[in-house]
Design an enzyme around this catalytic site. Sequence first.
Site, mmCIF file in Angstrom:
data_model
loop_
_atom_site.group_PDB
_atom_site.id
_atom_site.type_symbol
_atom_site.label_atom_id
_atom_site.label_comp_id
_atom_site.label_asym_id
_atom_site.label_seq_id
_atom_site.Cartn_x
_atom_site.Cartn_y
_atom_site.Cartn_z
ATOM 1 N N HIS A 105 26.663 -31.449 84.484
ATOM 2 C CA HIS A 105 27.124 -30.290 83.725
ATOM 3 C C HIS A 105 28.389 -30.562 82.931
ATOM 4 C CE1 HIS A 105 24.840 -27.327 86.605
ATOM 5 N NE2 HIS A 105 24.034 -28.138 85.936
ATOM 6 N N ASP B 135 25.260 -31.713 88.532
ATOM 7 C CA ASP B 135 26.243 -30.637 88.416
ATOM 8 C C ASP B 135 27.475 -31.217 87.743
ATOM 9 O OD1 ASP B 135 27.894 -28.226 88.948
ATOM 10 O OD2 ASP B 135 26.257 -27.681 90.282
#
Length: 369
Positions: A230, A208
């Site tokens: 991410h 993430d």
Amino acid sequence: MHSFQLLGLAAVGSVVSAAPTASRVSDLVKKSSSTCTFTSASEASETSSSCSNVVLSNIEVPAGETLDLSDAADGATITFEGTTSFGYEEWDGPLIRFGGKQLTITQSDGAVIDGDGSRWWDSEGTNGGKTKPKFMYVHDVEDSTIKGLQIKNTPVQAISVQATNVYLTDITIDNSDGDDNGGHNTDGFDISESTGVYISGATVKNQDDCIAINSGENILFTGGTCSGGHGLSIGSVGGRDDNTVKNVTISDSTVTDSANGVRIKTIYGDTGDVSEITYSNIQLSGITDYGIVIEQDYENGSPTGTPSTGVPITDVTVDGVTGSIEDDAVQVYILCGDGSCSDWTWSGVDITGGETSSDCENVPSGASC
């Protein structure tokens, strides 16, 4: 480049007008000279407030409990020693909580804080499946330093920061085992409601955001190495009690094998403000979705394609974002509401590979898509 100011730790203090009593002096002397070594989480949580030096030695935190150091003595040094581990239970956490002023939080050579997150991982993160505990809260912490921690395999989000004037240096968060074992929502650093956060030399391997800044001001992330996740994110901004992000610099960092490189996202229909943002000298490689993505259309955790104007994004500097992306990725995607993105300055953006976008909207002057 925006100015970045943090209060110096040496300047923090208070003037006491009345002389302390003899008993108070005695208490202060005892605290200043006391070193306490704990092998039990409950003992550390209950009695560490009386210690100026706290050593956490090979602690096994029982299932469903927090290693709670939120009442640490002002000026205390907290040292992790050996392996810190945690029993398994489905609950919200956190597994570790810090609180206090002028703290130094560190570890001895070879120590590791091991969340053993694979017991919870099910590819759903916080979106469903097992209830997974947050890992570490740095909340209500002031004028403090956290350095050199080696963190491994958190169940979900690793370090949540709600603090004032804190320095986090040379921290490693290694959730790379989650790549093939269902790790999800394993954010590295989540920052909100904070003023003065300095993160330097972090290494984050996860699934993430490497860093996600949801609210706060005077924030610096520099010298970071991010992979598998991410990217370097601001947002999503909106929908919280505090929806202002101001004076943020993210610099001299690398993002590899990640969904995004640089990302700013705001929530559709909400209000707030994102301003004085600098991304400088960011190197990208192996990016699968977007090299740079800035969008004002998030709703229920996903982009909608329809931007709104309630969270303007202004005074943004992008300087020296370079590198390569995968063939199916998009170099730059900008989706702004009418007039809600302005005063942007871009230079030295050189992203190779992938595609250009034909879907950008309301790109402010100074930027290119």
